[in-house]
Design an enzyme around this catalytic site. Structure first.
Site, PDB file in Angstrom:
ATOM      1  N   LYS A 292      -5.837  13.009   8.526  1.00 10.19           N
ATOM      2  CA  LYS A 292      -5.546  11.594   8.287  1.00 10.19           C
ATOM      3  C   LYS A 292      -4.981  11.480   6.869  1.00 10.19           C
ATOM      4  O   LYS A 292      -5.544  12.026   5.931  1.00 10.19           O
ATOM      5  CB  LYS A 292      -6.846  10.787   8.396  1.00 10.19           C
ATOM      6  CG  LYS A 292      -6.700   9.299   8.152  1.00 10.19           C
ATOM      7  CD  LYS A 292      -8.090   8.682   8.214  1.00 10.19           C
ATOM      8  CE  LYS A 292      -8.098   7.241   8.548  1.00 10.19           C
ATOM      9  NZ  LYS A 292      -9.478   6.758   8.747  1.00 10.19           N
TER      10      LYS A 292
ATOM     11  N   HIS B 101      -7.054  -2.321  -4.334  1.00  6.09           N
ATOM     12  CA  HIS B 101      -5.775  -1.758  -3.903  1.00  6.09           C
ATOM     13  C   HIS B 101      -5.650  -1.891  -2.393  1.00  6.09           C
ATOM     14  O   HIS B 101      -6.633  -2.092  -1.688  1.00  6.09           O
ATOM     15  CB  HIS B 101      -5.549  -0.323  -4.398  1.00  6.09           C
ATOM     16  CG  HIS B 101      -6.206   0.759  -3.604  1.00  6.09           C
ATOM     17  ND1 HIS B 101      -6.688   1.896  -4.190  1.00  6.09           N
ATOM     18  CD2 HIS B 101      -6.460   0.923  -2.281  1.00  6.09           C
ATOM     19  CE1 HIS B 101      -7.194   2.698  -3.263  1.00  6.09           C
ATOM     20  NE2 HIS B 101      -7.066   2.120  -2.102  1.00  6.09           N
ATOM     21  N   LYS B 102      -4.400  -1.819  -1.951  1.00  6.41           N
ATOM     22  CA  LYS B 102      -4.129  -1.813  -0.515  1.00  6.41           C
ATOM     23  C   LYS B 102      -3.608  -0.429  -0.170  1.00  6.41           C
ATOM     24  O   LYS B 102      -2.838   0.163  -0.926  1.00  6.41           O
ATOM     25  CB  LYS B 102      -3.074  -2.858  -0.137  1.00  6.41           C
ATOM     26  CG  LYS B 102      -3.580  -4.274  -0.223  1.00  6.41           C
ATOM     27  CD  LYS B 102      -2.506  -5.256   0.200  1.00  6.41           C
ATOM     28  CE  LYS B 102      -2.976  -6.695  -0.001  1.00  6.41           C
ATOM     29  NZ  LYS B 102      -1.892  -7.652   0.275  1.00  6.41           N
ATOM     30  N   GLU B 103      -4.062   0.074   0.984  1.00  2.00           N
ATOM     31  CA  GLU B 103      -3.609   1.384   1.418  1.00  2.00           C
ATOM     32  C   GLU B 103      -3.209   1.325   2.892  1.00  2.00           C
ATOM     33  O   GLU B 103      -3.705   0.495   3.647  1.00  2.00           O
ATOM     34  CB  GLU B 103      -4.681   2.451   1.190  1.00  2.00           C
ATOM     35  CG  GLU B 103      -5.955   2.217   1.947  1.00  2.00           C
ATOM     36  CD  GLU B 103      -7.078   3.164   1.554  1.00  2.00           C
ATOM     37  OE1 GLU B 103      -7.155   3.553   0.372  1.00  2.00           O
ATOM     38  OE2 GLU B 103      -7.880   3.503   2.439  1.00  2.00           O
TER      39      GLU B 103
END
Length: 160
Positions: free
Chosen positions: A82, A68-70
């Site tokens: 954060k 996945h991309k975050e």
């Protein structure tokens, strides 16, 4: 359907030391070195601040997905908070419209803090069967890796 899960872990180091790991890309490096959750973490954009995009490759069989991309959507050094959101793959492929993780380093006293990890998610009605996928196992593991590193570093500094 909206959901939220939280995990807390007390660490016997000052909050500022824990934030040095959580508030930077240092945590990603630790997680890859540990090798229990992530096979690889690539920085696609940014320097660790708000707007940074990471591509995380999970260890085989550790999740219902592999990549996945975050994106770091919030980085508050003063409050030691954060936030990141999955922007591609992962939970989004399972019918979630939102998957956000918030890390907070809460000062308990001069020599200890609490790592609080909160996951917020929203899943489409037709994918509600996947609501059981989110759990605190990964954020608990991340906190343990950080704690082990911080305690080991503190012991090394005290021995020097």
């Amino acid at each position: 359907m909206f959901g939220q899960l939280s995990h807390k872990l007390e660490v016997n180091v000052p909050a500022s030391e824990a934030w040095e790991i959580y508030g930077t890309l240092g945590l990603s490096k630790l997680l890859v070195e540990d090798g229990s959750a992530f096979e690889k973490i690539e920085i696609l954009e940014g320097d660790g601040g708000s707007g940074t995009i990471l591509k995380k490759t999970f260890m085989p069989g550790s999740h219902g997905f592999t990549v996945h991309k975050e994106k770091f959507t919030k980085l508050d050094n003063e409050k030691r908070v954060k936030e990141l959101e999955v922007i591609e793959g992962g939970y989004l492929d399972l019918g979630f419209t939102l998957f956000r993780v918030r890390f907070e380093i809460i000062e308990k006293d001069n020599d200890s803090c609490i790592i609080k990890s909160t996951m917020e998610y929203d899943v489409k009605e037709e994918a509600v069967a996947n609501i059981s996928y989110p759990n605190t196992d990964l954020v608990a593991k991340i906190a343990e890796v950080a704690k082990d590193y911080l305690i080991k570093n503190k012991a090394t500094e005290n021995a020097a």
